[in-house]
Scaffold this active site. Structure first.
Site, mmCIF file in Angstrom:
data_model
loop_
_atom_site.group_PDB
_atom_site.id
_atom_site.type_symbol
_atom_site.label_atom_id
_atom_site.label_comp_id
_atom_site.label_asym_id
_atom_site.label_seq_id
_atom_site.Cartn_x
_atom_site.Cartn_y
_atom_site.Cartn_z
ATOM 1 N N LYS A 1 0.856 -1.193 0.000
ATOM 2 C CA LYS A 1 0.000 0.000 0.000
ATOM 3 C C LYS A 1 0.881 1.228 0.000
ATOM 4 C CE LYS A 1 -4.450 1.012 0.225
ATOM 5 N NZ LYS A 1 -5.607 0.226 -0.240
HETATM 6 P P1 NAD Z 1 -12.883 8.401 -2.313
HETATM 7 O O1 NAD Z 1 -11.864 9.431 -2.009
HETATM 8 O O2 NAD Z 1 -13.374 8.232 -3.696
HETATM 9 O O3 NAD Z 1 -14.185 8.624 -1.400
HETATM 10 C C1 NAD Z 1 -14.176 8.805 -0.029
HETATM 11 C C2 NAD Z 1 -15.452 9.574 0.314
HETATM 12 O O4 NAD Z 1 -15.598 9.654 1.728
HETATM 13 C C3 NAD Z 1 -15.444 11.008 -0.218
HETATM 14 O O5 NAD Z 1 -16.687 11.293 -0.816
HETATM 15 C C4 NAD Z 1 -15.193 11.842 1.036
HETATM 16 O O6 NAD Z 1 -15.765 13.139 0.949
HETATM 17 C C5 NAD Z 1 -15.883 10.990 2.096
HETATM 18 N N1 NAD Z 1 -15.355 11.203 3.437
HETATM 19 C C6 NAD Z 1 -14.074 11.416 3.821
HETATM 20 N N2 NAD Z 1 -14.012 11.557 5.149
HETATM 21 C C7 NAD Z 1 -15.266 11.420 5.613
HETATM 22 C C8 NAD Z 1 -15.852 11.466 6.905
HETATM 23 N N3 NAD Z 1 -15.109 11.673 7.991
HETATM 24 N N4 NAD Z 1 -17.179 11.272 7.002
HETATM 25 C C9 NAD Z 1 -17.939 11.047 5.926
HETATM 26 N N5 NAD Z 1 -17.446 11.007 4.677
HETATM 27 C C10 NAD Z 1 -16.130 11.198 4.528
HETATM 28 O O7 NAD Z 1 -12.291 7.042 -1.712
HETATM 29 P P2 NAD Z 1 -12.700 5.553 -2.102
HETATM 30 O O8 NAD Z 1 -11.788 5.095 -3.156
HETATM 31 O O9 NAD Z 1 -14.173 5.476 -2.281
HETATM 32 O O10 NAD Z 1 -12.259 4.791 -0.760
HETATM 33 C C11 NAD Z 1 -13.084 4.757 0.387
HETATM 34 C C12 NAD Z 1 -12.640 3.603 1.278
HETATM 35 O O11 NAD Z 1 -12.703 2.394 0.534
HETATM 36 C C13 NAD Z 1 -11.199 3.693 1.801
HETATM 37 O O12 NAD Z 1 -11.140 3.105 3.073
HETATM 38 C C14 NAD Z 1 -10.430 2.845 0.813
HETATM 39 O O13 NAD Z 1 -9.222 2.329 1.356
HETATM 40 C C15 NAD Z 1 -11.440 1.737 0.559
HETATM 41 N N6 NAD Z 1 -11.225 1.003 -0.695
HETATM 42 C C16 NAD Z 1 -11.219 1.634 -1.897
HETATM 43 C C17 NAD Z 1 -11.039 0.890 -3.071
HETATM 44 C C18 NAD Z 1 -11.104 1.516 -4.445
HETATM 45 O O14 NAD Z 1 -11.088 0.755 -5.425
HETATM 46 N N7 NAD Z 1 -11.196 2.815 -4.591
HETATM 47 C C19 NAD Z 1 -10.820 -0.483 -2.989
HETATM 48 C C20 NAD Z 1 -10.839 -1.104 -1.741
HETATM 49 C C21 NAD Z 1 -11.048 -0.337 -0.606
#
Ligand code: NAD
Length: 477
Positions: free
Chosen positions: A108
């Site tokens: 990561k």
């Molecule tokens: P992203 O940046 O696209 O979205 C995150 C969202 O959460 C944003 O809309 C942001 O405004 C919101 N946010 C941030 N802090 C917040 C809070 N305190 N309260 C409420 N909303 C809040 O990120 P993502 O890619 O969707 O990732 C989200 C989670 O999923 C992370 O933990 C990431 O590690 C995990 N994840 C992502 C992927 C992927 O393919 N993108 C894969 C596996 C896991």
């Protein structure tokens, strides 16, 4: 067991969960330690001249386990990025890949930056400089270490990274496989952007295929009509909420974002809310629901399914007791701390754990990597041949029905759906669905089959750790 008094760090939380599972296994202490520890973490501080001054940025790339190579895991852009966090996330990647049988070790990365503070061309400069540092050390490399998007990054950043790698490795024929989550025109694959949210949908569909499991969560029936709260309407949360509400008939009764939450017992229209966020920067002022500024408190509202899809540690010792959802699916990584996990389990809450729930992203990344290495789009060779075979069968059936004097024949709708050969998107979705179902079955067998296992998280860790251990053993360790 009592909940720990001090909230552990994210990495300690992952280790505690690992320890809970490993206690039920028969691994030598040496091998146990080898699997638990993070192999290496590279920290880089680099300067970029922007806005007339030199700005220094700090980034990390952590490699948890190299029992299989390349290692794989996203790169996150956020102000909270630190070594503890990337190491926790790298460890989760190891267990996740093992659980869904993606042939990678765990890694990561992260850059401490608020991407909203920089213009696009500035972000490109910063990303290329960060990628340069990682490529130089084989921390971006198709056969060694393959990043992907995570919080704060997406297709655009991946396109810059792959281009940077190509500039530094002009004769590498497999260069496109050095990162996944790329745009289609830069070697990406159909269905990668939606993959993690789609995987959350498939995971819930699979869970609800088992009435016994649904009963363990004190719920009944199918997904239709279930009240769902989603935290974070980013890549993962948006796609999960969209597919679940549009295709499975769930009601999104609350969406929590950075600036507050929107509640609507009749269902928040996800697409409209996404457009509103894009236009205004937050959920405040959205006309089709009630706005509350204490977003975190909305996690405690009544619902059937809670989907934390934003960030880690949002369900912790301060609020776990008040969570009302009987079923939580961890779309984000580490949203429930080890302490909260104990509190929730004691309350009988069923948690579908992160290493399974959000594995859709790495699964489709695996397909993209294979596509890049094979230099051919999935379905290209067989699609038309499949169509011709199906068309032949339909015409023969029509001939037989006609000669038997059957009226009506085969419907046009059936014909068009049956005759169509599978393109890349259909194949990706099918492969993802199969992966999510198979991985759920492997966890479920342990969950139901062992008397000393009473939750899905430990079941998932047991399956994963056994696979990683087998891999180390076969290498002679
Ligand atoms: P992203 O940046 O696209 O979205 C995150 C969202 O959460 C944003 O809309 C942001 O405004 C919101 N946010 C941030 N802090 C917040 C809070 N305190 N309260 C409420 N909303 C809040 O990120 P993502 O890619 O969707 O990732 C989200 C989670 O999923 C992370 O933990 C990431 O590690 C995990 N994840 C992502 C992927 C992927 O393919 N993108 C894969 C596996 C896991």
């Amino acid at each position: 067991m009592n909940a720990p008094l001090r909230e552990p760090s994210f990495r300690e939380s992952v280790d505690l969960m690992f320890n809970r599972a490993v206690r039920l296994m028969d691994l030598s202490p040496g091998l146990e330690e080898k699997i638990r520890v993070c192999n290496s973490t590279y920290t880089v501080r680099f300067g970029v001249r922007l806005r007339g001054a030199i700005h220094t940025f700090t980034g990390y790339r952590s490699v948890h386990s190299e029992h299989m190579e390349p290692v794989k895991g996203g790169i996150r852009y956020a102000m909270g990025v630190n070594q503890d966090e990337v190491e926790a996330l790298a460890a989760l990647m190891t267990y996740k890949c093992a659980l869904v049988e993606a042939p990678f070790g765990g890694s990561k990365g992260g850059l401490r930056i608020d991407p909203r503070e920089w213009d696009e061309h500035e972000l490109e400069q910063i990303t290329r400089r960060f990628a340069f540092e990682l490529v130089k050390r084989d921390l971006i490399n198709p056969s060694q270490n393959v990043p992907a998007p995570d919080m704060g990054t997406g297709e655009r950043e991946m396109a810059w990274m792959v281009d940077q790698y190509k500039r530094m490795n002009t004769t590498d024929i497999n260069a496109a496989a050095c990162v996944t989550g790329k745009p289609l025109n830069a070697g990406g694959i159909h269905g990668r952007v939606e993959a993690t949210g789609r995987g959350v949908q498939y995971a819930l569909q699979e869970f609800f295929r088992h009435p016994e499991d649904v009963k363990r969560a004190r719920l009944a029936g199918g997904l239709e009509g279930k009240r769902v709260i989603v935290q974070g309407l980013g890549n993962v949360g948006y796609h999960a909420a969209k597919f679940l509400s549009e295709e499975d008939g769930v009601k999104i009764v609350a969406v929590i974002e950075r600036d507050g939450a929107i509640l609507n017992p009749n269902g928040v229209p996800v697409e409209f809310l996404k457009t509103h966020i894009a236009a205004t920067g937050g959920v405040k002022g959205f006309p089709r629901g009630t706005y509350v500024d204490d977003g975190a408190a909305a996690l405690e509202e009544e619902c059937d399914i809670l989907i934390p899809a934003a960030m880690e540690s949002v369900i912790n010792l301060t609020n776990a007791e008040r969570i009302k959802a009987p079923l939580i699916i961890e779309a984000a990584n580490g949203p429930v701390t080890a302490g909260a996990d104990e509190v929730l389990r004691a309350k009988g809450v069923v948690i579908i754990p992160d290493l399974y729930a959000n594995a859709g992203g790495v699964t489709v990344s695996y397909f993209e990597w294979v596509k890049n290495l094979s230099h051919i789009r999935f379905g290209r060779m067989q699609r038309r041949q499949e169509e011709a075979q199906h068309a032949l069968l339909v015409s023969e059936m029509e001939r037989i029905l006609h000669s038997a004097g059957v009226k009506g024949g085969i419907s046009e709708r059936f014909k068009s759906e049956y005759v169509r050969g599978a393109g890349e998107l259909e194949l990706v979705r099918s492969g993802l669905d199969d992966t999510m179902r198979t991985a759920y079955q492997s966890m479920r067998e342990v969950w139901h089959g062992r008397k000393d296992v009473d939750d899905l998280r430990v079941a998932a860790y047991l399956v994963s750790i056994a696979r990683v251990a087998a891999s180390y053993r076969s290498k002679g360790l």
